[in-house]
Design an enzyme around this catalytic site. Structure first.
Site, PDB file in Angstrom:
ATOM      1  N   THR A  90       6.270  19.314  -9.591  1.00  0.00           N
ATOM      2  CA  THR A  90       4.799  19.323  -9.599  1.00  0.00           C
ATOM      3  C   THR A  90       4.263  18.755 -10.908  1.00  0.00           C
ATOM      4  O   THR A  90       3.302  17.978 -10.922  1.00  0.00           O
ATOM      5  CB  THR A  90       4.272  20.753  -9.381  1.00  0.00           C
ATOM      6  OG1 THR A  90       4.864  21.306  -8.205  1.00  0.00           O
ATOM      7  CG2 THR A  90       2.762  20.762  -9.226  1.00  0.00           C
ATOM      8  N   HIS A 152      13.243  14.002  -2.856  1.00  0.00           N
ATOM      9  CA  HIS A 152      14.249  14.935  -3.379  1.00  0.00           C
ATOM     10  C   HIS A 152      15.673  14.459  -3.069  1.00  0.00           C
ATOM     11  O   HIS A 152      16.631  15.130  -3.458  1.00  0.00           O
ATOM     12  CB  HIS A 152      14.067  16.320  -2.758  1.00  0.00           C
ATOM     13  CG  HIS A 152      12.965  17.137  -3.359  1.00  0.00           C
ATOM     14  ND1 HIS A 152      12.686  17.155  -4.719  1.00  0.00           N
ATOM     15  CD2 HIS A 152      12.081  18.012  -2.791  1.00  0.00           C
ATOM     16  CE1 HIS A 152      11.678  17.987  -4.947  1.00  0.00           C
ATOM     17  NE2 HIS A 152      11.295  18.506  -3.809  1.00  0.00           N
ATOM     18  N   ARG A 310       4.775  29.205 -10.751  1.00  0.00           N
ATOM     19  CA  ARG A 310       5.254  30.559 -11.013  1.00  0.00           C
ATOM     20  C   ARG A 310       5.098  30.883 -12.493  1.00  0.00           C
ATOM     21  O   ARG A 310       4.192  31.591 -12.891  1.00  0.00           O
ATOM     22  CB  ARG A 310       6.704  30.732 -10.543  1.00  0.00           C
ATOM     23  CG  ARG A 310       7.180  32.184 -10.592  1.00  0.00           C
ATOM     24  CD  ARG A 310       8.569  32.333  -9.993  1.00  0.00           C
ATOM     25  NE  ARG A 310       9.598  31.723 -10.809  1.00  0.00           N
ATOM     26  CZ  ARG A 310      10.227  32.345 -11.816  1.00  0.00           C
ATOM     27  NH1 ARG A 310       9.909  33.585 -12.119  1.00  0.00           N
ATOM     28  NH2 ARG A 310      11.160  31.725 -12.524  1.00  0.00           N
ATOM     29  N   GLY A 312       6.700  28.322 -15.163  1.00  0.00           N
ATOM     30  CA  GLY A 312       6.746  27.045 -15.868  1.00  0.00           C
ATOM     31  C   GLY A 312       7.295  27.144 -17.271  1.00  0.00           C
ATOM     32  O   GLY A 312       6.813  26.450 -18.177  1.00  0.00           O
TER      33      GLY A 312
END
Length: 344
Positions: A90, A152, A310, A312
């Site tokens: 992200t 990915h 969450r 990081g």
């Protein structure tokens, strides 16, 4: 959350969606092929092991990767963001989008920046998760240069036109122990949504060490992009999450130089690099309304944008993994990376 504002790149993307063809026969052919591959227990979805290449993925994503390989036509100006799940994806997507589009969307805390409306995952779409899914073959010809995509899949499983043309690949890797813990947290949220019992971190670690993680084994994935970077540094930029955390501004400058959009003297004097770093920081991005209240659609329904944020931080694994598990992962890493010149 939805925004009434539509950005030019979204309009082109919507046109590509509208003009997408369907090819259920091609998808079925690859689905039949993947169905013949060995399967394994996994942290969430059953994983299939690619017969020739040895990597693992859920069936739908492996099929998507194969369809992308068959149909995707890369341009020299394309920029591909590559990573394992939960490795800083992200963040690197946000940095790439903000850097490439800094002239259209000033990297200040302005209400009209796309990050106030949509997730970085909607700004840079995954090939195998979104674009090549649901029997669709998207028409990507109308997307303006530089086109931004994400994946990915391992380097060897990239669409061949990505590997053989001069398009750019930006790869980020993360300490395997933090990658494991972040993956475990993330997939347990989906297990709860599916009414499944939570997976213990000990069991998750066993699967991870056996290579049974999405798009893994971890070590093969990282080494694949590392070796590609060593062979072709002008094509593959290799970042380490921990080094990005220590000096994000230096990495933004390297990123801009790599994609052919270096910061000029005026931008440096105006603090554009620092503005990009601030705007894309965990603290800023996690506090946006688009993150707190927004969602994006997937094949399984809407996913809250907040799920991708969450903590990081670096080294959170110490709060979850036993010393024995940590030593096992470190030993595998040392053995697998020996002689490669790579340290994570």
């Amino acid at each position: 959350m939805s925004s009434s504002q539509t950005f030019p790149w979204q309009t082109k993307g919507q046109e590509a969606d509208a003009e997408a063809e369907t090819n259920p026969e091609l998808y079925q052919r690859f689905a039949d092929l993947v169905s013949s591959f060995p399967t394994s227990e996994a942290m969430l979805d059953q994983l299939y092991r690619h017969d020739d290449q040895g990597w693992h993925a859920p069936k739908v994503n492996m099929v998507g990767a194969m369809v992308a390989d068959s149909c995707f036509a890369a341009r020299p100006s394309d920029i591909i963001v590559a990573s394992l799940p939960k490795s800083g994806t992200t963040w690197i997507k946000a940095l790439v989008f903000a850097t490439v589009h800094r002239d259209e969307y000033r990297p200040a805390d302005a209400d009209d920046h796309p990050f106030h409306s949509v997730s970085p995952h909607e700004c840079i779409s995954f090939l195998e998760f979104r674009l090549y899914s649901g029997n669709r073959i998207p028409n990507l010809d109308k997307l303006p240069d530089p086109r931004l995509f994400a994946t990915h899949v391992p380097f060897m499983a990239l669409p061949r036109t990505i590997r053989t043309t001069s398009c750019k690949i930006v790869y980020v890797c993360r300490d395997p122990k933090d990658t494991l813990v972040s993956t475990w947290y993330f997939l347990n949220k989906f297990r709860a949504r599916a009414g499944m019992d939570p997976l213990t971190v000990e069991r998750a670690a066993e699967l991870f060490c056996d290579g049974l993680s999405p798009f893994g084994p971890y070590w093969d994935h990282v080494l694949g992009y590392w070796r590609a970077h060593l062979a072709h540094p002008e094509k593959v930029l290799f970042f380490r999450y921990e080094e990005m955390q220590r000096d994000p501004a230096a990495h933004v400058r390297r990123l801009a130089e790599f994609v052919g959009l270096p910061f000029d003297v005026g931008e440096e004097e105006d603090g554009v690099v620092a503005a990009i770093v601030r705007m894309c920081s965990f603290e800023h991005m996690s506090g946006l309304k688009a993150t707190k209240h927004g969602s994006m659609m997937t094949k399984d329904g809407p996913i809250a944008n907040s799920l991708f944020y969450r903590r990081g931080v670096v080294g959170d694994w110490v709060n979850h993994l036993s010393p024995e598990v940590a030593r096992r992962i470190d030993a595998i890493t040392q053995a697998r990376f020996m002689g490669s010149g790579l340290n994570v």
